[in-house]
Structure formats: structure tokens, C-alpha cells
Design an enzyme around this catalytic site. Sequence first.
Site, PDB file in Angstrom:
ATOM      1  N   ASP A   1      20.277 106.261 -31.872  1.00  0.00           N
ATOM      2  CA  ASP A   1      21.712 106.224 -32.134  1.00  0.00           C
ATOM      3  C   ASP A   1      21.976 105.101 -33.121  1.00  0.00           C
ATOM      4  OD1 ASP A   1      21.611 103.908 -30.500  1.00  0.00           O
ATOM      5  OD2 ASP A   1      22.480 104.924 -28.789  1.00  0.00           O
TER       6      ASP A   1
ATOM      7  N   HIS B   1      17.381 102.492 -31.730  1.00  0.00           N
ATOM      8  CA  HIS B   1      18.756 102.038 -31.557  1.00  0.00           C
ATOM      9  C   HIS B   1      19.103 101.117 -32.741  1.00  0.00           C
ATOM     10  CE1 HIS B   1      19.276 103.664 -27.567  1.00  0.00           C
ATOM     11  NE2 HIS B   1      18.211 103.025 -27.113  1.00  0.00           N
TER      12      HIS B   1
ATOM     13  N   GLU C   1       9.742  98.838 -22.797  1.00  0.00           N
ATOM     14  CA  GLU C   1      10.288  97.531 -23.166  1.00  0.00           C
ATOM     15  C   GLU C   1       9.563  96.358 -22.480  1.00  0.00           C
ATOM     16  OE1 GLU C   1      14.506  97.652 -22.494  1.00  0.00           O
ATOM     17  OE2 GLU C   1      14.786  99.377 -23.810  1.00  0.00           O
TER      18      GLU C   1
ATOM     19  N   ASN D   1       6.998 102.819 -24.815  1.00  0.00           N
ATOM     20  CA  ASN D   1       8.294 102.978 -25.463  1.00  0.00           C
ATOM     21  C   ASN D   1       8.976 101.620 -25.621  1.00  0.00           C
ATOM     22  OD1 ASN D   1      10.372 104.892 -26.398  1.00  0.00           O
ATOM     23  ND2 ASN D   1      11.575 104.158 -24.657  1.00  0.00           N
TER      24      ASN D   1
ATOM     25  N   GLU E   1      15.159 107.383 -28.711  1.00  0.00           N
ATOM     26  CA  GLU E   1      16.492 107.038 -28.215  1.00  0.00           C
ATOM     27  C   GLU E   1      17.443 106.753 -29.391  1.00  0.00           C
ATOM     28  OE1 GLU E   1      16.495 104.017 -25.157  1.00  0.00           O
ATOM     29  OE2 GLU E   1      14.480 104.557 -24.469  1.00  0.00           O
TER      30      GLU E   1
END
Length: 397
Positions: free
Chosen positions: A291, A258, A170, A216, A289
Site C-alpha cells: 500500500d 508499505h 519482521e 517477510n 503487503e
Amino acid sequence: MKLRRWIVAGAVAVATVAALNVAPATAGRPYDPAAQSLRALAQRHGLYIGTAVDMDALADPADPRYRELAGSEFSTVTAENAMKWESLEPTRGTYNWGPADELVEFARQHGQRVRGHVLVWHNQLPAWLTEGVADGSIDKAELRRILRDHVTAVVRHFKGRIWQWDVVNEAVSDPWDTPSTLHYKGFWAEHLGPGYIADAFRWARAADPKALLFYNDYNIEAFGSGNPADDKTQFVYEMARDLRARGVPIDGVGSQGHLGTQYGNYDTLQVAAALRRFAGLGLATAFTEVDVRSQLTPGVQAGDSAEINPRLQASAANFSTLLRACLAERHCLSFTLWGFTDRHSWVPDWFENPPEGLATAYDEDYRPKRAYQEMKADLIFSGPPFVLPRVPQQPRR
């Protein structure tokens, strides 16, 4: 409680239908792929299916189902928090390897690979580091040495046991930040400049020549305007291209995945096109990651099926979009869920105004949701000529 009862009832219905139509693969009966785990179904594509792991849940004797599913459904594991800097080195010079080593041993026992998360991030840093910079007791030169020593120590400790490292996480801003023009953000960019990114990859490679090294980030699932001033995916693409051109040993780019059902999000072709462009740089890709959260409106919390059903279906569609795109691009090596059960999801604690949840593939009682079933179907019904085995990535020298 009404919401939980409603979701459990829906999950029971799905499981009942599945039981009526699925016979276990036993002697004398035909092979039934729907009875297999995500892990087993992904294996024929050469794809690794993973999950982030909550170490407290993994060690909880009162919650054995968590450990059982973490070991049986997935072929990779990621430490949700145990490998972050504040967890590993809460006191300067003193490392707490215990929880992270436990996860690596769990993976070994279950024949799983490990994604290391994360070496360099501006969040979850130990107080001794941030306070030392703030009060001037740690200057720029020492800060760079500290970063180098941390990356080196962590990668060496796990050398030979980590498949993929999230080396830098990030590092790029969002269009809604100030300034709105995309830029390198956070603690490390502010104090060391963007050159820390290339440094971190070089230090990690020196410490473990065989681990795959990833950048990432979130909100890089698809390209937008194509202008790096406001298109984060384009910004990251150009960053990765520049690192490769300079010989920096970056092996892959991880898209976190996400998502939220309240947003427009993307279709499979858009996401696959983005993965294909990164592969064109000679990079592997991964979803790291995944979701899909939903807003917990008063109607949802009251158990109103008219509000809950569309959210569960939209969630399933978004999980499926990312997985199908990954299957379509042979350089997409792994697909990791950021937790697999609502019982241990980070979302409700982080998104409180308005409240959000329902983000994972299993409900609070470990019953598979529609999202789980759709991912399983994607793995079952995908195949040649458009879905082929993965192309292995070799670490950059």
C-alpha cells in the site's frame, strides 16, 4: 467529506474516460485488455495478484461490493488478521479456526490461492502467552515447546490449502531503533534468541512439505549502503543466505511494500536489482503487503486539488514501481495489496499523528484510483523479452 467527494469525482472522471475508450470484449468486437481484471491480466505472466482480506467486511451483507471485488479482481487472498496467533488461539489450547477456514473456503470457491499470514510474529500475540512469560509461569523451555506446537498445529490444520506461508515476520530491527545497529528484535528473539527463526522454518516444513515458506519484512524493497549494520535489506539478505547455507527450508523472501508518498522511496531498477539478488540465493520473492499512504494535511482534508493530485499521482507511481520490478524478475511469484479499498484500510487507524490515508487502489466507494489504472497498464504493456512467465518455486526439503 470534502476530501471524499473530491476523490469520488476524480474517480468518476477516470472511469468516464475509460468508458469512452474501452469496449467490452464481446462477440464481434476486438479483445480489449483494459476491460480485464488485474487477475486476468497477470495470468499471462504467471503472476498472482492478491489482496489482504478483512473478514468482517467480507461477511457484511450491507457491503456486497467488497466481497465481489475480493473474489473477481484477485487470484490470491491473505487473511489480514484471522490467522494471527491472538485470533487463532485466544485461550491456551483452544483454537478458533472459523474465520480463517471461511477465507480458505472463499478462496476455493473463487479459484484463488492462499497466502498464510503469519506463523511467528512478535505482535498480536495472545495475552495468556505474553503474560505467562512476564510473570515467570512460562519458562524458556516451555516457551519453545509452545511455539513449536503452535506452528505445527496451524500448518497441519491448513495442510494442502496454503500456497505460501509467512513463517517469520519482521524479525529485524530498524536503524532508528535502540540500539541503532541492526539486530534481531522482538518477543521471540528476546526470550529464545535468533535460533527460533530456523526452528520455525523446520517445524513448518515438517508439518507441510508442499507449502512455500517465506521470511517477510518491511523496508527491504532495495539495498542501501550494503553494510548490514545499517542496511536492513543487506541484513535480511545475509540472514537468508546463512539459513540456506545451513539447510534451513526457506523458500522465499517477502517484501511488504508499505510505502508513503512523503518519502523518497525507490525506482524500478533499484527494486528489481534487490529481487534479482535474492533470486541468486535460490529464493522466490513476493510483494506481500503493498500500500502507499499519504499525509492527510489540512489542505488534503479540505479537498484542495493542488495537494491531493500530487499524492494520488505519487501513489500510482509507487505501486507501479513495485509491480514493474516484480514483473521484471521471474522469481517474483506474487504481488499482494494490503487491502484494496480506503473504506477498509488499516492506515488511518494506525497513522494518526500526523493523519495518513489514501493508501489503497480503490477509494471508499470502490472506484478505482489512478494507482489501479497504472498497475493494469503495467500488466497490459509488459512482455517479452524483458518480462517473461514466472519460474515456479519448489519447496525446500
